[in-house]
Design an enzyme around this catalytic site. Structure first.
Site, short mmCIF file in Angstrom:
data_model
loop_
_atom_site.label_atom_id
_atom_site.label_comp_id
_atom_site.label_asym_id
_atom_site.label_seq_id
_atom_site.Cartn_x
_atom_site.Cartn_y
_atom_site.Cartn_z
N ASP A 1 8.85 8.87 16.82
CA ASP A 1 8.87 10.30 17.11
C ASP A 1 7.51 10.95 16.85
OD1 ASP A 1 11.55 10.11 17.68
OD2 ASP A 1 12.21 11.54 16.16
N HIS B 1 7.79 7.05 12.82
CA HIS B 1 6.95 8.07 13.44
C HIS B 1 5.54 7.56 13.71
CE1 HIS B 1 10.22 10.43 11.70
NE2 HIS B 1 9.84 11.44 12.49
N HIS C 1 10.90 14.87 23.45
CA HIS C 1 11.09 15.36 22.07
C HIS C 1 10.77 16.85 21.97
CE1 HIS C 1 12.00 14.58 17.95
NE2 HIS C 1 10.77 14.68 17.48
N HIS D 1 8.42 21.06 19.38
CA HIS D 1 9.04 20.55 18.15
C HIS D 1 9.69 21.67 17.33
CE1 HIS D 1 9.32 17.88 14.51
NE2 HIS D 1 9.52 16.99 15.46
#
Length: 257
Positions: free
Chosen positions: A65, A211, A116, A120
């Site tokens: 991510d 990540h 994503h 964010h």
């Protein structure tokens, strides 16, 4: 392969992160109520989402991510190349626009790209119109850098809502959560210890979150040190293979929910 669509079995859904910046946005979100902070809670809101893949084979699914990030993504890609592993990268649209060469590098090395959001933001505190805008803006960012995606979506921190579910369905994507998170163990156990703990929790079909992005500008800015995540990756790959599991990307899989 024997993948069927039945119910997802439980797992550790939470992945606690620490960031700096985004104070005004964070203060806004704190008034929005409790988060969906476990896999079970997320799937109650989004029963059509990917939780864990049901499979008869010893395979797990590795996901990243918050990228792309020039501080970490190149090292992650090199380590995956060295191990011959393909993964799924959930990219932030704002970061994709800032680093299009890294988006192309991810795709050219055979990895899968998912949405994503553009900035964010914590989607579970937003009305549906703004949720929809965050997801579609990310899709437009991918189109503007000429990269193909696979219809997978992951909400930041896995925090979801009825508005997220409705938006994802309307846009034609599929929400994707995880069973275990590397960063939940790195701080207390170090890179090697985190890898061993994740590998020890695995079951066929586990979806592992880590990540490759730590820096983000914009309305929910963050600065997170991901060096521990990068350092854990070779240990994680080795620990998974020591247990005779295969690592795969999520694309083309039929998930259970």
């Amino acid at each position: 392969m024997g993948i069927t669509r039945r119910h997802v079995l439980g797992g550790a859904g939470a992945c606690l992160l620490t960031a700096t910046g985004g104070g005004a946005w964070a203060a806004h979100r704190q008034s929005a109520g409790p988060h969906t902070d476990s896999l079970a809670r997320r799937l109650r809101v989004e029963p059509g989402a990917i939780g864990r893949v049901e499979t008869d084979e010893r395979e797990v699914f590795l996901t990243f991510d918050d990228g792309p990030d020039p501080a970490y993504t190149p090292a992650v890609l090199d380590r995956l190349d060295q191990a011959g592993v393909s993964a799924t990268f959930f990219l932030i649209g704002r970061n994709a626009l800032a680093h299009p060469h890294l988006v192309h590098e991810i795709a050219s090395r055979g990895h899968v790209i998912g949405n994503h959001t553009q900035d964010h933001l914590w989607l579970d505190g937003l009305p549906q119109q703004q949720v929809h805008s965050q997801i579609t803006a990310c899709e437009r960012s991918f189109a503007s850098v000429a990269v193909a995606t696979t219809g997978l979506f992951r909400s930041p921190r896995g925090w979801t809502s009825d508005a997220v579910r409705a938006s994802v369905d309307d846009i034609g994507l599929r929400s994707t959560f995880w069973t275990d998170c590397v960063e939940a163990f790195v701080r207390d156990h170090g890179p090697r210890g985190a890898a061993e703990r994740i590998a020890g929790r695995m079951r066929p079909g586990s979806v592992i979150l880590t990540h490759d992005g730590g820096a983000l500008d914009g309305p929910n800015a963050q600065r997170i040190d991901r060096s521990g995540s990068v350092a854990a990756l070779p240990y994680l790959i080795d620990a998974i293979r020591d247990r005779r599991f295969t690592i795969r990307p999520l694309a083309g899989r039929s998930p259970v929910t």
